[in-house]
Design a protein around this motif. Sequence first.
Motif, PDB file in Angstrom:
ATOM      1  N   THR A  42       0.815  -1.214   0.000  1.00 54.76           N
ATOM      2  CA  THR A  42       0.000   0.000   0.000  1.00 54.76           C
ATOM      3  C   THR A  42       0.844   1.258   0.000  1.00 54.76           C
ATOM      4  O   THR A  42       0.321   2.352   0.144  1.00 54.76           O
TER       5      THR A  42
ATOM      6  N   TRP B 115      -3.595   2.484   6.652  1.00 53.66           N
ATOM      7  CA  TRP B 115      -4.402   1.314   6.312  1.00 53.66           C
ATOM      8  C   TRP B 115      -4.392   0.245   7.393  1.00 53.66           C
ATOM      9  O   TRP B 115      -4.891  -0.848   7.184  1.00 53.66           O
TER      10      TRP B 115
ATOM     11  N   GLU C  42     -12.228   1.470   3.361  1.00 52.25           N
ATOM     12  CA  GLU C  42     -10.906   2.074   3.317  1.00 52.25           C
ATOM     13  C   GLU C  42     -10.848   3.296   4.230  1.00 52.25           C
ATOM     14  O   GLU C  42     -11.750   4.144   4.178  1.00 52.25           O
TER      15      GLU C  42
ATOM     16  N   ASP D 151     -14.241   4.194  -1.614  1.00 53.91           N
ATOM     17  CA  ASP D 151     -13.261   3.131  -1.823  1.00 53.91           C
ATOM     18  C   ASP D 151     -12.903   3.026  -3.305  1.00 53.91           C
ATOM     19  O   ASP D 151     -13.602   3.550  -4.170  1.00 53.91           O
TER      20      ASP D 151
END
Length: 384
Positions: free
Chosen positions: A106, A113, A189, A195
């Motif tokens: 990510t 996250w 998210e 998202d």
Amino acid sequence: MLLGIALHAALPDVPYWRPGDAGGGFLFGFFEFVHGFRMPLFFILSGYFTTMLWRRRGLSELIGHRLRRIGLPLLASVVIVLPLVVAGILIGYEISGTDINAVETTGTYADEWQGVDDETYDDWAFGFAHLWFLWFLLWLIAGFAAIASAVGRLASLRGRDRPVPARLVTAALLIVPPLALVPADRMVEPIFGPDTSDAFIPDGTVLAYYACFFAFGALAFDRRTRNGGALIDAVGRWWPAQLAVGSFVLFPLGLSLMDDHWTASALVQTAFAWTISFGLLGGFRQFLSATNQRVRWLSDSAYWMYLMHLPLIYVAQGVVARLDLSPVLGFALICAVVVPALAASYRYWVRYTPIGTLLNGPRNRPANEANRARGAEPPSTPAT
């Protein structure tokens, strides 16, 4: 589309800033702000022009047009652009001197996250990357075509051009904006805004969210206000206030509620998306509604520039990381190099070629430019 280039330049997929520094925090805030309204506004406009094509050319021509302008570019981009995206990020990492295996999938903003279920991203084995919006648009147009076909059959049975009562359409227009809260509340998210789903089978929650904006634009095409004006113009009537409230009230409020009051934050984020979208429609309607060839050129070029920008962004991020610049300065440098390079490529290699015709339809060279290309003198202009 152009904001999408800046949005991706702000995210350090090839690490050129780290969590915790002021510049990176500013850029991530910029990303969240733009992400909160950019694609909702895109789908409002997409729905609007989808209905326009349907009304003017019929359903068959609408489907053919969208397959030519969206389906074929998507197919070509999957084959050509996506490998370039992979190559771009690998080259960017190589230039930056960063071990790609040592970086979280990510990116350098992985702290944002924490706590997200990894199973949510199991479908990332194949992804459309930044092309996902074209895939979503094909799904939404398929749904639109099914509804339009049913409306057409109903019209033939009832002997009317438009068998759906106007009051029903008006009621739908009032229901659709708050209805977007339902999928927004199911987002997972931990960022401001919707998202992302780039899988072959789109996430139903994300698709439903954008379908609300697409539906509003589609329903708004031929709706009029009580004084006879176009509804799409009226929604942005108070655009300075809308942009101010969205930017300075809804955005910070939505961010502050995210950690402990997700439903309330989802409500504010949805209101932000509608408010900024309507405000931008109103502002652009006021200042850019007249015919302007430069604006039209920029509009045409944006499609190509967005399709091709991500590989260049990744390489530029690698260069900026190697130079060890501050995040904001690095971001500015990336945009200052990538955007003009893409614009030049459109101008000289795309606009009057089969690629340009595929993306935007045929474009005719200005007379003087065509004469120069043939080696002839431009025609003289008589004095007036």
